[in-house]
Structures are given as structure tokens and as C-alpha cells.
Scaffold this active site. Structure first.
Site, PDB file in Angstrom:
ATOM      1  N   THR A  81       0.841  -1.202   0.000  1.00 24.14           N
ATOM      2  CA  THR A  81       0.000   0.000   0.000  1.00 24.14           C
ATOM      3  C   THR A  81       0.877   1.253   0.000  1.00 24.14           C
ATOM      4  OG1 THR A  81      -0.256  -0.182   2.401  1.00 24.14           O
ATOM      5  CG2 THR A  81      -2.045  -1.028   1.073  1.00 24.14           C
TER       6      THR A  81
ATOM      7  N   ARG B 197      -9.212  -6.427  -1.435  1.00 23.78           N
ATOM      8  CA  ARG B 197     -10.394  -6.663  -0.588  1.00 23.78           C
ATOM      9  C   ARG B 197     -11.122  -5.372  -0.231  1.00 23.78           C
ATOM     10  NH1 ARG B 197      -6.673 -10.890   2.277  1.00 23.78           N
ATOM     11  NH2 ARG B 197      -5.396  -9.088   1.903  1.00 23.78           N
TER      12      ARG B 197
ATOM     13  N   HIS C  11       2.113 -16.051  -1.646  1.00 25.69           N
ATOM     14  CA  HIS C  11       0.886 -16.036  -2.443  1.00 25.69           C
ATOM     15  C   HIS C  11       1.156 -15.911  -3.941  1.00 25.69           C
ATOM     16  CE1 HIS C  11      -1.269 -14.556   1.448  1.00 25.69           C
ATOM     17  NE2 HIS C  11      -1.014 -15.846   1.466  1.00 25.69           N
TER      18      HIS C  11
ATOM     19  N   CYS D 255      -0.470 -27.482 -20.066  1.00 23.18           N
ATOM     20  CA  CYS D 255       0.853 -28.014 -20.434  1.00 23.18           C
ATOM     21  C   CYS D 255       1.970 -27.412 -19.590  1.00 23.18           C
ATOM     22  CB  CYS D 255       1.142 -27.779 -21.921  1.00 23.18           C
ATOM     23  SG  CYS D 255       1.596 -26.086 -22.329  1.00 23.18           S
TER      24      CYS D 255
ATOM     25  N   CYS E 287      -3.177 -20.573 -24.088  1.00 22.87           N
ATOM     26  CA  CYS E 287      -1.808 -21.011 -24.382  1.00 22.87           C
ATOM     27  C   CYS E 287      -1.582 -21.107 -25.891  1.00 22.87           C
ATOM     28  CB  CYS E 287      -1.561 -22.357 -23.712  1.00 22.87           C
ATOM     29  SG  CYS E 287       0.067 -23.046 -24.027  1.00 22.87           S
TER      30      CYS E 287
ATOM     31  N   SER F  52      -0.943  -7.426   9.888  1.00 21.98           N
ATOM     32  CA  SER F  52      -1.581  -7.508  11.204  1.00 21.98           C
ATOM     33  C   SER F  52      -1.552  -8.949  11.724  1.00 21.98           C
ATOM     34  CB  SER F  52      -3.014  -6.993  11.113  1.00 21.98           C
ATOM     35  OG  SER F  52      -3.639  -7.531   9.977  1.00 21.98           O
TER      36      SER F  52
ATOM     37  N   ASN G 251       4.271  -2.090  12.518  1.00 24.63           N
ATOM     38  CA  ASN G 251       2.918  -2.101  11.962  1.00 24.63           C
ATOM     39  C   ASN G 251       2.123  -0.970  12.617  1.00 24.63           C
ATOM     40  OD1 ASN G 251       1.116  -3.498  10.126  1.00 24.63           O
ATOM     41  ND2 ASN G 251      -0.105  -3.996  11.925  1.00 24.63           N
TER      42      ASN G 251
HETATM   43 ZN    ZN Z   1      -0.382 -25.014 -22.846  1.00 26.45          ZN
END
Ligand code: ZN
Length: 246
Positions: free
Chosen positions: A27, A35, A122, A133, A151, A193, A215
């Protein structure tokens, strides 16, 4: 001694520090938390969805066109630049003080800033792959192939390499993160947090000397910390590195 001086003193004694960062880091580079979007009315599907629903594996599978429209608009901020905190962490790694960055963010800004060892819990918007593939693609492929990126080799859907709701975190990234934290002499937790599990539970593996929390709001690990700084993560890291190394 100010908090910045204390942090600088700890950093200058560290040789295997780890930084564990969350949304606050992004941020401060102008990337909003997806969110923060409220329920979105999707005219095509004639239904209102929460941001979490639209960022889920089910939505990706069942409504790919709408998923990619949401993804491009809310997840991908290619103009965002690393902030002073990203740059300070890259400098700490170059100086042999920091051994790893562990992040919950998907923007890839730590690598843009120059960090080499980055564990992205993440995933990253900057990587994509064919679900059929496995062929690899960059973020531009998803941005440019509207509405659904297929693809070029096999015609499968190209999915961003980010962990969607309903998907598991990557085991290898988790174990690398645990190993780095368990071996760290200093752990800096910043811009999170510590609410989202399992990522937040990683802090429990720390056995080192200096736990530092940066924080704006309180976290559950504050009581265990040697130093708690309630300020912007970027400015705090940057000032501490300047204080320690000029
Ligand atoms: Zn592919």
C-alpha cells in the site's frame, strides 16, 4: 535511544535477519488491497460478488472471462514502484545482513528493488503458466490477451501464478520460509496484522534473539517483540538503514 537507533543497532549486529512482510509494504507503493473493493455487481452474470468470490479458484474455473477482467483491474499494478522500504531491504541483503524476504504480496516489487532471495507465499502477478501443459508466460500475456488468455502451444487457459481463494500455498515456499525463519538471528515483521493463516503462523518458528514488529496497528506477536514500532514500514526501514550505514 530512539526506536530507529535501536533498530539500526540490532541490524548492524545481525547476519541472518529475515523480513516477513504483508499488505502494508504494497500500500505504501500505492497498491490498494483488492479486498477494499466492495461487492461488485456483474451485469453479465446478473449477480453481485464479493472480491473474495471473484478471486477464488471456483470463479476462475466457472467464469474465466469475468475472473480475468477483475484480475486485470484489481491485482495488476505494473506502474507501481518499489518504496524506500523495498530498497532498504535490498541493501540489507547486499550487505550480508538479511538472508530472506518472505512476503504475502504478489506485486514482485522486492525483486524490482534488487532483492534476490524472496519467498512469495501467495505467488506473483509477474508469472503465469498454462494450466494444461505448464508453459510459462509473463504478465503481459495475460494483460494483452483479452478476454481469456489461451496457451499458444496447447490452447489451455493461462493462469496467473498467484494463490487464489480455495487454493493451497506452495509447500516448497512454505518450507523454505520456515527454514529461513528458524535460522534467523533477527526477524522483522512489517506491514501485516498477522491475521491471515497459515502465513501468520510462520512467526512461531522464530528462535532468534531479536523480534521486531513494525505495523500501524497492534498484532498478536507484539507481546513477544523486543521492539514494536507503530509507523510506516517503508520510512522506518529506510531511516534505520541510513542510521546504521550512513
Ligand atoms: Zn499449454
Amino acid at each position: 535511544m530512539t526506536d530507529i537507533e535501536k533498530l539500526a543497532a540490532i541490524l548492524s549486529q545481525s547476519s541472518s535477519a529475515v523480513f516477513f512482510g504483508g499488505a502494508g509494504m504494497s500500500t505504501e507503493s500505492g497498491i490498494p488491497d483488492f479486498r477494499s473493493a466492495t461487492g461488485i455487481y456483474n451485469q453479465k452474470l446478473n449477480k453481485k460478488f464479493s472480491p473474495e468470490e471473484m478471486a477464488s479458484h471456483n470463479f476462475f474455473v466457472n467464469h474465466p472471462e469475468e475472473f480475468f477482467a477483475f484480475y486485470r483491474a484489481r491485482f495488476v499494478y505494473l506502474d507501481a514502484k518499489p518504496n524506500a522500504g523495498h530498497l532498504a531491504l535490498a541493501e540489507l541483503e547486499r550487505r550480508g545482513i538479511l538472508s530472506a524476504v518472505i512476503t504475502q504480496n504478489i506485486d514482485g516489487l522486492h525483486q524490482v528493488a534488487g532483492s534476490k532471495v524472496v519467498y512469495e507465499l501467495h505467488g506473483s502477478i509477474r508469472r503465469s503458466y498454462c494450466v494444461q501443459c505448464g508453459a510459462k508466460y509473463d504478465v503481459d500475456f495475460i494483460m494483452n490477451n483479452i478476454p481469456i488468455p489461451y496457451c499458444e502451444k496447447c490452447g489451455g487457459i493461462v493462469k496467473p501464478d498467484v494463490v487464489l481463494y480455495g487454493e493451497n500455498l506452495d509447500n516448497e515456499i512454505i518450507s523454505n520460509s520456515i527454514r529461513a525463519i528458524a535460522a534467523a538471528d533477527t526477524l522483522i515483521v512489517g506491514g501485516t496484522s498477522l491475521i491471515v493463516y497459515p502465513a501468520a503462523g510462520l512467526v512461531d518458528y522464530f528462535r532468534g534473539r531479536h523480534l521486531i514488529l513494525i505495523n500501524k496497528t497492534a498484532t498478536r506477536a507484539d507481546v513477544d517483540a523486543e521492539l514494536v514500532i507503530r509507523k510506516n514500514i517503508g520510512a522506518t526501514l529506510s531511516e534505520a538503514v541510513k542510521e546504521a550505514f550512513g
